[in-house]
Design an enzyme around this catalytic site. Structure first.
Site, PDB file in Angstrom:
ATOM      1  N   ARG A  29      35.951  35.870  42.070  1.00 19.14           N
ATOM      2  CA  ARG A  29      36.895  36.099  40.323  1.00 19.14           C
ATOM      3  C   ARG A  29      38.057  35.327  40.213  1.00 19.14           C
ATOM      4  NH1 ARG A  29      34.576  41.685  40.499  1.00 19.14           N
ATOM      5  NH2 ARG A  29      34.141  43.204  43.158  1.00 19.14           N
ATOM      6  N   ASP A  30      37.524  35.258  38.818  1.00 16.33           N
ATOM      7  CA  ASP A  30      38.295  34.490  37.650  1.00 16.33           C
ATOM      8  C   ASP A  30      39.840  35.181  38.165  1.00 16.33           C
ATOM      9  OD1 ASP A  30      37.955  32.888  35.186  1.00 16.33           O
ATOM     10  OD2 ASP A  30      40.067  34.001  35.295  1.00 16.33           O
ATOM     11  N   HIS A 100      32.066  25.145  36.001  1.00 16.25           N
ATOM     12  CA  HIS A 100      32.144  26.193  36.903  1.00 16.25           C
ATOM     13  C   HIS A 100      31.727  27.350  35.287  1.00 16.25           C
ATOM     14  CE1 HIS A 100      36.321  25.589  34.762  1.00 16.25           C
ATOM     15  NE2 HIS A 100      36.415  26.805  34.128  1.00 16.25           N
ATOM     16  N   HIS A 102      31.067  30.910  33.484  1.00 16.98           N
ATOM     17  CA  HIS A 102      31.320  31.795  33.954  1.00 16.98           C
ATOM     18  C   HIS A 102      31.144  33.071  33.540  1.00 16.98           C
ATOM     19  CE1 HIS A 102      35.680  30.368  32.473  1.00 16.98           C
ATOM     20  NE2 HIS A 102      35.289  29.914  32.191  1.00 16.98           N
TER      21      HIS A 102
END
Ligand code: DGP
Length: 114
Positions: A29-30, A100, A102
């Protein structure tokens, strides 16, 4: 191999809410979510930007998307819909120089993005 913030998350040195991991890829999770569901999918290998991806890494790149779809289903946003984003370099707002993907969902997402 250089050690990035995300390498440290992948190795467990820095804690994160891990949603998926295997020998090549980690999803977590961000820390600063921009949607009800917002997670990142990274290769363990610290490729700095999309610009640096080599042809022999095409399978790994594809795997990031497969894991994104799998975790999106796990998170319950596959049917409603979600967005995948790769920010590349300064003008796109990239802040962590470890490739990365998202994945954002759980609310309507405007287009075009800002
Ligand atoms: P980008 O702007 O594309 O480089 O996005 C980097 C993202 O990484 C940003 O949405 C916030 C997230 N992030 C930064 N530091 C951490 C951290 O220590 N833990 C987690 N889980 N996410 C982080």
């Amino acid at each position: 191999m250089s050690s990035t913030l995300f390498s440290k998350i992948a190795s467990g040195e820095i804690p994160a809410d891990i949603l998926y991991q295997d020998a090549e890829v980690v999803a977590f999770r961000d820390v600063s979510p921009q949607a009800p569901v917002h997670f990142l999918v990274i290769p363990r290998q610290p490729i700095p930007t999309l610009n640096a991806v080599q042809p022999e890494e095409a399978t790994l790149l594809g795997k990031l998307f497969l894991v994104a779809a799998q975790v999106a289903a796990q998170e319950g946003i596959a049917e409603s819909g979600y967005r995948t984003v790769v920010n590349c370099n300064a003008a796109a707002g990239q802040t962590v120089f470890h490739l990365h993907l998202h994945v954002l969902g759980g609310r309507p997402l405007n287009w075009p993005p800002g």
